[in-house]
Design a protein around this motif. Sequence first.
Motif, mmCIF file in Angstrom:
data_model
loop_
_atom_site.group_PDB
_atom_site.id
_atom_site.type_symbol
_atom_site.label_atom_id
_atom_site.label_comp_id
_atom_site.label_asym_id
_atom_site.label_seq_id
_atom_site.Cartn_x
_atom_site.Cartn_y
_atom_site.Cartn_z
ATOM 1 N N THR A 74 27.057 27.338 43.454
ATOM 2 C CA THR A 74 26.721 26.117 44.112
ATOM 3 C C THR A 74 26.886 24.947 43.340
ATOM 4 O O THR A 74 27.175 23.921 43.886
ATOM 5 C CB THR A 74 24.926 26.017 44.150
ATOM 6 O OG1 THR A 74 24.651 26.278 42.948
ATOM 7 C CG2 THR A 74 24.528 27.321 45.188
ATOM 8 N N THR A 75 27.061 24.845 42.022
ATOM 9 C CA THR A 75 27.583 23.819 41.413
ATOM 10 C C THR A 75 29.171 23.733 40.841
ATOM 11 O O THR A 75 29.519 22.933 40.339
ATOM 12 C CB THR A 75 26.846 23.558 39.940
ATOM 13 O OG1 THR A 75 26.879 24.845 39.258
ATOM 14 C CG2 THR A 75 25.289 23.443 40.533
ATOM 15 N N GLY A 76 29.475 24.987 41.102
ATOM 16 C CA GLY A 76 31.266 25.056 40.649
ATOM 17 C C GLY A 76 31.523 24.965 39.190
ATOM 18 O O GLY A 76 30.561 25.445 38.369
ATOM 19 N N LEU A 77 32.635 24.594 38.989
ATOM 20 C CA LEU A 77 32.705 24.595 37.543
ATOM 21 C C LEU A 77 32.542 23.367 36.635
ATOM 22 O O LEU A 77 32.265 22.136 37.573
ATOM 23 C CB LEU A 77 34.585 24.626 37.196
ATOM 24 C CG LEU A 77 35.266 25.936 37.778
ATOM 25 C CD1 LEU A 77 36.696 25.952 37.624
ATOM 26 C CD2 LEU A 77 34.720 27.292 36.956
ATOM 27 N N THR A 78 32.514 23.000 35.408
ATOM 28 C CA THR A 78 32.212 21.625 34.764
ATOM 29 C C THR A 78 33.604 21.170 34.945
ATOM 30 O O THR A 78 34.628 21.769 34.814
ATOM 31 C CB THR A 78 31.825 21.958 33.401
ATOM 32 O OG1 THR A 78 32.906 22.813 32.726
ATOM 33 C CG2 THR A 78 30.290 22.551 33.487
ATOM 34 N N ARG B 284 38.561 19.079 49.015
ATOM 35 C CA ARG B 284 37.248 18.640 48.610
ATOM 36 C C ARG B 284 36.800 19.762 47.735
ATOM 37 O O ARG B 284 36.532 21.003 48.222
ATOM 38 C CB ARG B 284 36.365 18.480 49.983
ATOM 39 C CG ARG B 284 36.828 17.466 50.684
ATOM 40 C CD ARG B 284 35.743 17.026 51.814
ATOM 41 N NE ARG B 284 35.541 17.975 52.677
ATOM 42 C CZ ARG B 284 36.531 18.144 53.789
ATOM 43 N NH1 ARG B 284 37.542 17.294 53.613
ATOM 44 N NH2 ARG B 284 36.384 19.153 54.570
ATOM 45 N N VAL B 285 36.533 19.484 46.554
ATOM 46 C CA VAL B 285 35.941 20.347 45.589
ATOM 47 C C VAL B 285 34.561 19.983 45.030
ATOM 48 O O VAL B 285 34.093 18.780 44.763
ATOM 49 C CB VAL B 285 36.991 20.676 44.290
ATOM 50 C CG1 VAL B 285 37.332 19.174 43.629
ATOM 51 C CG2 VAL B 285 36.673 21.598 43.371
ATOM 52 N N ILE B 286 33.667 20.921 44.571
ATOM 53 C CA ILE B 286 32.458 20.858 44.163
ATOM 54 C C ILE B 286 32.640 21.200 42.562
ATOM 55 O O ILE B 286 33.062 22.236 42.254
ATOM 56 C CB ILE B 286 31.388 21.484 44.660
ATOM 57 C CG1 ILE B 286 31.195 21.137 46.011
ATOM 58 C CG2 ILE B 286 30.020 21.370 43.974
ATOM 59 C CD1 ILE B 286 30.159 21.966 46.881
ATOM 60 N N ARG B 287 32.690 20.185 41.788
ATOM 61 C CA ARG B 287 32.462 20.340 40.053
ATOM 62 C C ARG B 287 31.060 19.558 39.828
ATOM 63 O O ARG B 287 31.022 18.401 39.990
ATOM 64 C CB ARG B 287 33.748 19.743 39.551
ATOM 65 C CG ARG B 287 35.085 20.579 40.055
ATOM 66 C CD ARG B 287 36.018 19.948 39.150
ATOM 67 N NE ARG B 287 37.217 20.930 39.552
ATOM 68 C CZ ARG B 287 38.492 20.257 39.238
ATOM 69 N NH1 ARG B 287 38.850 19.107 38.716
ATOM 70 N NH2 ARG B 287 39.494 21.012 39.647
#
Length: 243
Positions: free
Chosen positions: A38-42, A135-138
């Motif tokens: 849900t939060t992806g990578l840092t 569109r990426v989630i990080r």
Amino acid sequence: MSVSTLSQSSASDSLDLDQCWHHLPLQKAAAALDTHLTTGLTTDEALRRRSRFGSNQLIPPPPASPWLKFLQQLNQPLLYILLLAGLISLFLREWVDAGVIFAVVVINAVIGYVQEAKAEEAMAALAKSIVTEARVIRQGKQQQISATDLVPGDLICLEAGDKVPADLRLIAAKNLRLDESALTGESAPVEKATQFLTAEVPLADRTNMAFAGTIAIAGQGRGLVTAIGEDTETGKISKLMAQ
């Protein structure tokens, strides 16, 4: 350096991308990529992986000069034999035979040159096919970046009209359909899902995967990046064409 930073760096260094991704359940796929569903990578981890894996792009070989490419078509054992036969025919004053032999050599070289030129054009087109925005989630926040900055483990959002920027293991699909004709030759859009499949499923039937260069024509979805650049299925095709 903190203990958490050390552990993240160590996980990045030991990341093993040689997996049968369509055969892994979602949690196992996320664990193999050392990412979060849900939060992806840092941001820091993404930078470390960018340093390790490089850019998400295909780089076609630099074009050779037209004359050099033409002469390379003559660098074949069979053509050496034909050229020798042509020279012997000239020595024996067999003008017709010599003319036919040399014509065959030239025609073969021209055909090879044209085929190589078309292959270079196709490789350039493949290289352009994964150049897009993503569109990426990080760190739990959605952002839009260049697809060249994607790394394995990134969490990508897809919707109708998007070009898939890398190979993805889909983790969510709502009426998601992709046009995969450029990769598989299948003219009909492919309905996507998230359930894991048997390991023997062929590429064209991997409905829980999205491949770089294909296009979303309907629905929405999310996926984890499993391969970038020349390691994608499109990249493998490009390497075969270069060979």
